[in-house]
Design a protein around this motif. Structure first.
Motif, PDB file in Angstrom:
ATOM      1  N   UNK A 161       0.850  -1.195   0.000  1.00 24.17           N
ATOM      2  CA  UNK A 161       0.000   0.000   0.000  1.00 24.17           C
ATOM      3  C   UNK A 161       0.881   1.239   0.000  1.00 24.17           C
ATOM      4  N   UNK A 162       0.656   2.082  -0.974  1.00 27.66           N
ATOM      5  CA  UNK A 162       1.404   3.338  -1.055  1.00 27.66           C
ATOM      6  C   UNK A 162       0.451   4.469  -0.691  1.00 27.66           C
ATOM      7  N   UNK A 163       0.858   5.257   0.306  1.00 29.68           N
ATOM      8  CA  UNK A 163       0.033   6.410   0.677  1.00 29.68           C
ATOM      9  C   UNK A 163       0.525   7.582  -0.166  1.00 29.68           C
ATOM     10  N   UNK A 164      -0.279   7.982  -1.117  1.00 28.31           N
ATOM     11  CA  UNK A 164       0.169   9.057  -2.000  1.00 28.31           C
ATOM     12  C   UNK A 164      -0.851   9.324  -3.087  1.00 28.31           C
ATOM     13  N   UNK A 165      -0.451  10.147  -4.036  1.00 32.15           N
ATOM     14  CA  UNK A 165      -1.338  10.597  -5.099  1.00 32.15           C
ATOM     15  C   UNK A 165      -1.385   9.551  -6.224  1.00 32.15           C
ATOM     16  N   UNK A 166      -2.531   8.927  -6.375  1.00 30.49           N
ATOM     17  CA  UNK A 166      -2.671   7.848  -7.356  1.00 30.49           C
ATOM     18  C   UNK A 166      -2.555   8.382  -8.784  1.00 30.49           C
ATOM     19  N   UNK A 167      -2.985   9.599  -9.008  1.00 29.66           N
ATOM     20  CA  UNK A 167      -2.947  10.188 -10.354  1.00 29.66           C
ATOM     21  C   UNK A 167      -1.488  10.319 -10.814  1.00 29.66           C
ATOM     22  N   UNK A 168      -0.679  10.823  -9.922  1.00 33.79           N
ATOM     23  CA  UNK A 168       0.746  10.991 -10.207  1.00 33.79           C
ATOM     24  C   UNK A 168       1.424   9.617 -10.327  1.00 33.79           C
ATOM     25  N   UNK A 169       1.055   8.718  -9.451  1.00 29.78           N
ATOM     26  CA  UNK A 169       1.665   7.379  -9.452  1.00 29.78           C
ATOM     27  C   UNK A 169       1.374   6.674 -10.783  1.00 29.78           C
ATOM     28  N   UNK A 170       0.127   6.809 -11.230  1.00 28.76           N
ATOM     29  CA  UNK A 170      -0.257   6.175 -12.499  1.00 28.76           C
ATOM     30  C   UNK A 170       0.597   6.722 -13.646  1.00 28.76           C
ATOM     31  N   UNK A 171       0.731   8.027 -13.685  1.00 32.91           N
ATOM     32  CA  UNK A 171       1.500   8.665 -14.763  1.00 32.91           C
ATOM     33  C   UNK A 171       2.939   8.149 -14.791  1.00 32.91           C
ATOM     34  N   UNK A 172       3.518   8.003 -13.618  1.00 33.59           N
ATOM     35  CA  UNK A 172       4.935   7.602 -13.532  1.00 33.59           C
ATOM     36  C   UNK A 172       5.135   6.107 -13.755  1.00 33.59           C
ATOM     37  N   UNK A 173       4.087   5.306 -13.509  1.00 34.31           N
ATOM     38  CA  UNK A 173       4.323   3.851 -13.429  1.00 34.31           C
ATOM     39  C   UNK A 173       3.417   2.988 -14.299  1.00 34.31           C
ATOM     40  N   UNK A 174       2.602   3.585 -15.165  1.00 36.89           N
ATOM     41  CA  UNK A 174       1.598   2.781 -15.867  1.00 36.89           C
ATOM     42  C   UNK A 174       2.206   1.681 -16.730  1.00 36.89           C
ATOM     43  N   UNK A 175       3.464   1.849 -17.128  1.00 38.07           N
ATOM     44  CA  UNK A 175       4.078   0.836 -18.007  1.00 38.07           C
ATOM     45  C   UNK A 175       4.509  -0.414 -17.252  1.00 38.07           C
ATOM     46  N   UNK A 176       4.476  -0.337 -15.927  1.00 37.51           N
ATOM     47  CA  UNK A 176       5.047  -1.420 -15.115  1.00 37.51           C
ATOM     48  C   UNK A 176       4.060  -2.536 -14.795  1.00 37.51           C
ATOM     49  N   UNK A 177       2.797  -2.392 -15.227  1.00 39.80           N
ATOM     50  CA  UNK A 177       1.770  -3.316 -14.718  1.00 39.80           C
ATOM     51  C   UNK A 177       1.136  -4.168 -15.826  1.00 39.80           C
ATOM     52  N   UNK A 178       0.674  -5.360 -15.424  1.00 36.21           N
ATOM     53  CA  UNK A 178      -0.080  -6.218 -16.350  1.00 36.21           C
ATOM     54  C   UNK A 178      -1.555  -5.825 -16.350  1.00 36.21           C
ATOM     55  N   UNK A 179      -2.020  -5.333 -15.188  1.00 33.38           N
ATOM     56  CA  UNK A 179      -3.419  -4.935 -15.081  1.00 33.38           C
ATOM     57  C   UNK A 179      -3.502  -3.693 -14.203  1.00 33.38           C
ATOM     58  N   UNK A 180      -4.272  -2.715 -14.678  1.00 33.79           N
ATOM     59  CA  UNK A 180      -4.456  -1.478 -13.911  1.00 33.79           C
ATOM     60  C   UNK A 180      -5.949  -1.273 -13.692  1.00 33.79           C
ATOM     61  N   UNK A 181      -6.304  -1.066 -12.438  1.00 32.67           N
ATOM     62  CA  UNK A 181      -7.675  -0.633 -12.094  1.00 32.67           C
ATOM     63  C   UNK A 181      -7.537   0.756 -11.503  1.00 32.67           C
ATOM     64  N   UNK A 182      -8.296   1.711 -11.999  1.00 27.55           N
ATOM     65  CA  UNK A 182      -8.299   3.051 -11.400  1.00 27.55           C
ATOM     66  C   UNK A 182      -9.734   3.478 -11.111  1.00 27.55           C
ATOM     67  N   UNK A 183      -9.946   3.969  -9.899  1.00 29.18           N
ATOM     68  CA  UNK A 183     -11.248   4.491  -9.477  1.00 29.18           C
ATOM     69  C   UNK A 183     -11.090   5.967  -9.107  1.00 29.18           C
ATOM     70  N   UNK A 184     -10.814   6.839 -10.091  1.00 26.56           N
ATOM     71  CA  UNK A 184     -10.641   8.249  -9.719  1.00 26.56           C
ATOM     72  C   UNK A 184     -11.922   8.809  -9.087  1.00 26.56           C
ATOM     73  N   UNK A 185     -11.797   9.843  -8.265  1.00 26.85           N
ATOM     74  CA  UNK A 185     -12.953  10.340  -7.501  1.00 26.85           C
ATOM     75  C   UNK A 185     -14.135  10.710  -8.400  1.00 26.85           C
ATOM     76  N   UNK A 186     -15.326  10.320  -7.943  1.00 23.22           N
ATOM     77  CA  UNK A 186     -16.521  10.486  -8.768  1.00 23.22           C
ATOM     78  C   UNK A 186     -17.450  11.635  -8.364  1.00 23.22           C
TER      79      UNK A 186
END
Ligand SMILES: C[S@@+](CC[C@H](N)C(=O)[O-])C[C@H]1O[C@@H](n2cnc3c(N)ncnc32)[C@H](O)[C@@H]1O
Length: 214
Positions: free
Chosen positions: A48-73
């Protein structure tokens, strides 16, 4: 599979992901410390990383086989309309949070072909800027794999009637969080059955299109 669970909340979508905990390596990102602590308690094997998911996604999206994102609705929800009929207890009107569309555009344009991704939100009060692939259990979903329509039973409503403490089998009773906040956190959970259905579809091998027959 290496999985990113961005804006993880307390992990409604994640609840049924791993009957066998070794099957996936899951990295979850959540900026609220109390919520992240509950998630970590419920899923001790996840990172678990406590931090900004939007920024994390931008920096790391290439590293994953599957990404689920639930940005605030809340700023997209049909329940907030131009007449300021707000379901959410907020003072001022807010602009729709464009992180949602930024993430869709990023992943549509740049995600590696080997990365399956899905972004989940709510039915908006405006016309979609980018049409979702499908709406399942009230959630518009943008994704890069086949996600056939399926009905889901609304178990959450039944649970809430029973005193508001247990939703989808998750109780926040033992955590030191205000009761009002607890209800909101529980309400934010995606139906675990939906989370499982989506991950199962993402893991299916794509059927290759047959060439040269005609
Ligand atoms: C809709 S809830 C997620 C629900 C979750 N998918 C589930 O099924 O339980 C969104 C979560 O994102 C968190 N959040 C909002 N903005 C964030 C950000 N920029 N970075 C990380 N977490 C954020 C909120 O605190 C909230 O817990």
């Amino acid at each position: 599979m290496k999985i990113l669970n961005a804006y993880c909340g307390i992990g409604g979508n994640r609840k049924l992901w791993t009957p066998n905990e070794d099957e996936h390596e899951i990295i979850a990102v959540e900026y609220n410390e109390d919520i992240a602590a509950v998630y970590q308690d419920l899923y001790p094997n996840d990172i678990v990383i406590i931090g900004d998911a939007h920024e994390y996604l931008l920096r790391n999206y290439k590293e994953f086989d599957f990404i689920w994102a639930s940005p605030p609705c809340p700023t997209h929800s049909r329940l907030v309309d131009s007449n300021q009929n707000m379901f959410y207890d907020r003072g001022d009107m807010q602009y729709p949070d464009m992180k949602l569309y930024q993430e869709i555009i990023l992943l549509k344009s740049y995600a590696p072909k080997t990365t399956k991704w899905v972004i989940e939100n709510v039915v908006p009060y405006y016309e979609y800027l980018i049409k979702p692939n499908v709406i399942l259990h009230r959630h518009p979903l943008w994704c890069n794999f086949q996600l056939p329509f399926k009905e889901f039973e609304d178990l959450r409503v039944h649970m809430e009637i029973e005193g508001n403490t247990t939703v989808y089998g998750v109780s926040l009773e033992k955590y030191k969080i205000q009761n009002k906040r607890k209800r909101q956190i529980l309400r934010n959970m995606v139906n675990p059955e939906l989370g499982k259905y989506i991950l199962d579809r993402a893991m299916e091998k794509e059927i290759p299109i047959q060439g040269g027959l005609f």
